[in-house]
Design an enzyme around this catalytic site. Structure first.
Site, mmCIF file in Angstrom:
data_model
loop_
_atom_site.group_PDB
_atom_site.id
_atom_site.type_symbol
_atom_site.label_atom_id
_atom_site.label_comp_id
_atom_site.label_asym_id
_atom_site.label_seq_id
_atom_site.Cartn_x
_atom_site.Cartn_y
_atom_site.Cartn_z
ATOM 1 N N ASP A 196 0.876 -1.163 0.000
ATOM 2 C CA ASP A 196 0.000 0.000 0.000
ATOM 3 C C ASP A 196 0.922 1.223 0.000
ATOM 4 O O ASP A 196 2.100 1.142 0.377
ATOM 5 C CB ASP A 196 -0.946 0.012 1.208
HETATM 6 C C1 BGC Z 1 -4.895 3.449 0.086
HETATM 7 C C2 BGC Z 1 -4.974 2.481 -1.072
HETATM 8 C C3 BGC Z 1 -4.764 3.224 -2.359
HETATM 9 C C4 BGC Z 1 -3.412 3.942 -2.297
HETATM 10 C C5 BGC Z 1 -3.098 4.735 -3.547
HETATM 11 C C6 BGC Z 1 -3.641 4.292 0.058
HETATM 12 O O1 BGC Z 1 -3.692 5.299 1.005
HETATM 13 O O2 BGC Z 1 -4.959 2.721 1.300
HETATM 14 O O3 BGC Z 1 -6.212 1.834 -1.092
HETATM 15 O O4 BGC Z 1 -4.827 2.352 -3.447
HETATM 16 O O5 BGC Z 1 -3.428 4.843 -1.205
HETATM 17 O O6 BGC Z 1 -3.911 5.863 -3.608
#
Ligand code: BGC
Length: 754
Positions: free
Chosen positions: A226
């Site tokens: 993530d």
């Molecule tokens: C989120 C993800 C997301 C990523 C990119 C993170 O903060 O938890 O779900 O895909 O950011 O935006």
């Protein structure tokens, strides 16, 4: 498909392909192309040109389909696949190789701020919907990113907190949907979550990323972090991480190289991660070869409307003075009340936020379908608290009183729930409840339409409104979809994917949410969602799986057959009403007399059937054998218990229409008897009682249950046999007992093999 040779890359290059170039892309290294990954899941959030550091700025217009909270309510895997395919086409058109979704974390507590991005409190439903979505997406040559792996069930302290979960709930509830999607749909990537799982960061969790995901489940794609989830890249690579996003300007690439040079990290591990990245690049290149022109925004908006209409749940529909409230009748006047009619809430806040191609306004769509009927509008309240609440309410009451029916749109505004924080409660704003009470006093024919990402306490709404429609979040075409359902152009068939509790205090994780000091104890264990309410015989305002229709359905002739693949359940569904409609047929399984703790019933199969009025269809569902299994902590593997299984064909978890029983052959589970096995466990082995009795005659007192006034055999059943040595005064040795246990083990193995 282009193939890239990982051996042609130096260690530095191998490290470099494993971290991002910027927020949304990987680096071009040699002939390995840069890849674009972007959110997801219910629309493409493609940022081009300069992006802000957090990636939260505006994006290219794209269709905002119903977020998972809405899509889940369709219970329809075909629709999920269609949405996946449409998203794939938009991704292709916008130059995206991997779309960051679906999100399939279990909704453990209604307060979790990100529940709108997840499907359900149930792993079967989450897993089957997400697998279809992934298949639909990947058909277009765009990869999915199954997230957030794993046990990311709260937003509070999400980047540090440890989800502390016992093995059975971890496997049976929190990992099960991930396992299903990985094995059934082969997502190109899996995104590891921010949180720790039982003390270890998901990104550094070798057990999670390698032993479970790859070795047990056979995942052969890329594990991506993530965004910002990596706290130590070297440890993460060793654990099984392939791609760090967004990348740290090359700093961690150098750390990986240094760790290899210093012998801290095996070169082969880095090479393997790079090989997976190269395989991903090859898939993306093959996908890019499928040329796609600009996507058809109109066609996708229409699809979004069709899908959204099937996501609406009719929670309640009581006639007033003998006349049905819904569907609305053309030609009768209508008062539409609530700010959401003009300014709809249709998606959630945070990384999934889409810049829609257009937005349907409920008020306009209702007017469009109302034909010549008079439609008045009053805001009734404001979501930011501005304005004179009493005056807004009075105006709404006047409009309601003057019309034949009032449609009141209630819900949560964007600032009240979002990614990044949890809610403190599950209440509707007081001002809205006050408005509803006043409107209902003036107009008994009142329909409430709800917009929200997380579950709300609805007892007050249920008591007052004659009819209630739950739209959750419906995406950009939600306004039109609501109008379709209100006027009966679409007969509602959505079902709840979460229990609506009577009060927040009733919820399973109430005392263990959101945790403190870096730990969340998953104290409710297996009893998540309806599993909890059923086990405790608790009332719910609306149970899991609930949803009404403008027609009615009857179930008959439930039949079960058990085979190597599992249980096939067939039942005839008849549309007994006056209109065409769709029924979501649910199958719950119970194992009466199970040797292990189990929820009273678990959803293990479902299907959607569309029926014209008066027609019937026989539907069949395979309840897969592996879905009958529980996780045995002693054997550390899935076990299907042998014996009778009850299968319930149901219209909701609390509306069981038919039950039948079938015998299922169990998996052999013979746990070796040791000195640590209890007397009860040993005595259960055939022949054990006689041999043990001869070896160790019971003390006189033990033979006579009356002496101590207890059931002696029962009292002694929990004593480990090894401990009996201290009572045997040297007459029996450990070697004697071990020999006895060895013989029993051998006899049992022979019996099992014969
Ligand atoms: C989120 C993800 C997301 C990523 C990119 C993170 O903060 O938890 O779900 O895909 O950011 O935006």
């Amino acid at each position: 498909m282009t193939t890239h040779d990982p051996a042609s890359l130096s260690t530095a290059q191998q490290a470099a392909v494993g971290s991002g170039a910027d927020f949304w892309s990987t680096k071009q290294v040699g002939d390995v192309p840069s890849l674009v990954l972007t959110d997801g899941p219910h629309g493409v959030r493609r940022q081009v040109g300069a992006t802000d550091h957090l990636g939260l700025a505006g994006s290219e217009p794209a269709t905002c389909f119903p977020p998972a909270v809405g899509l889940g309510q369709s219970w329809d895997t075909d629709l999920a696949a269609k949405v996946g395919t449409a998203l794939g086409l938009e991704s292709r058109a916008l130059g995206v190789d991997v779309l960051l979704g679906p999100g399939i974390n279990i909704k453990r507590d209604p307060r979790c701020g990100r529940n709108f991005e997840y499907y359900s409190e149930d792993p079967h439903l989450s897993g089957t919907l997400a697998a279809s979505w992934v298949r639909g997406l990947q058909e277009t040559g765009v990869g999915a990113s199954l997230k957030h792996f794993a046990a990311n069930n709260t937003e509070y302290d999400r980047m540090r907190s440890s989800s502390d979960i016992a093995p059975r709930p971890l496997r049976e509830i929190y990992l099960r949907a991930f396992q299903h999607v990985v094995q059934k749909a082969q997502p190109w990537t899996v995104m590891c979550s921010y949180n720790r799982v039982n003390g270890v960061y998901a990104s550094e969790n070798h057990w999670l990323l390698t032993e479970v995901l790859r070795d047990e489940w056979g995942f052969d794609g890329v594990v991506v972090s993530d965004w910002g989830a990596v706290s130590n890249r070297v440890k993460a690579v060793a654990a099984g991480l392939d791609l760090e996003m967004p990348g740290a300007g090359g700093v961690t690439d150098a750390q990986v190289v240094a760790a290899v040079e210093e012998g801290e990290l095996e070169a082969a591990v880095v090479a393997r991660a790079a090989a997976r990245m190269l395989a991903l690049a090859a898939k993306a290149e093959a996908g890019r070869a499928v040329r796609v022109a600009a996507f058809d925004a109109e066609a996708h908006h229409d699809l979004a409307r069709q899908v959204a209409a099937h996501c609406v749940v009719l929670l309640k529909n009581e006639p007033v003075e003998g006349r049905a409230v819904l569907p609305l009748e053309e030609g009768r006047s209508l008062a539409v009340i609530g700010e959401f009619a003009q300014s709809p809430r249709y998606q959630g806040g945070g990384s999934s936020h889409v810049n829609p191609t257009r937005v349907d306004l409920p008020l306009e769509e209702i007017r469009a379908l109302a034909a010549d009927s008079e439609v008045t509008y009053a805001a009734g309240f404001t979501t930011d608290g501005s304005g004179d609440a009493a005056a807004l309410r009075d105006e709404a009451v006047r409009a309601a009183a003057a019309a034949d029916t009032a449609v009141v749109l209630l819900g949560l505004a964007a600032h009240q729930e979002s990614e990044g924080f949890d809610r403190d409660h599950i209440e509707l704003p007081t001002e809205q409840l006050r408005l509803l009470a006043a409107v209902v006093r003036a107009q008994p024919r009142t329909v409430v339409v709800l917009s929200h990402g997380g579950v709300l306490r609805l007892a007050d709404v249920d008591h007052q409104a004659a009819a209630v429609l739950d739209g959750a979040l419906l995406g950009q075409a939600g306004g039109g979809a609501l109008a379709d359902v209100l006027f009966g152009r679409v007969n509602p068939s959505g079902r709840l994917t979460e229990t609506v509790p009577v009060r927040i205090e009733d919820t399973p994780a109430y005392l263990d949410f959101p945790g403190e000091h870096g730990h969340v104890a998953y104290g409710e264990g297996l009893f998540v969602g309806y599993r909890w309410y059923d086990a405790r015989s608790m009332e719910a305002t609306y149970p899991f799986g609930h949803g009404l229709s403008y027609t009615s359905f009857a179930y008959s002739g439930l039949e079960l057959t058990a085979g190597a693949q599992g249980i096939t359940a067939s039942v005839t569904v008849t549309n007994t009403g006056q209109r065409a409609g769709r029924e979501v047929v649910q199958f719950y399984v119970t194992r009466p007399g199970s040797a292990v703790v189990r929820p009273p019933q678990e959803l293990k199969g479902h299907t959607v059937v569309a029926l014209a009025a008066g027609t019937a269809e026989r539907v069949s569902v395979l309840i897969e054998r592996q879905d009958l299994a529980y996780w045995d902590v002693r054997a550390d593997r899935w076990i299907v218990e042998g014996g009778g299984y009850d299968v319930r064909a149901a219209a909701s978890s609390r509306d069981i229409r038919a039950t039948a029983t079938v015998e299922v052959e169990g998996d052999g589970l013979i746990l070796p008897l040791t000195l640590d096995s209890t007397l009860g466990e040993v005595m259960a082995a055939p022949g054990a009682a006689e041999i043990l009795g001869a070896l160790m005659p019971m003390p006189a007192a033990a033979a006579d249950s009356d002496v101590l006034g207890v059931d002696m055999a029962r009292m002694m059943a929990s004593i480990p046999v090894g401990r009996l040595l201290s009572f045997a005064a040297g007459a029996v040795t450990a070697a004697d007992l071990e020999k006895l246990l060895g013989d029993l083990n051998a006899a049992r193995a022979t019996a099992a093999g014969s």
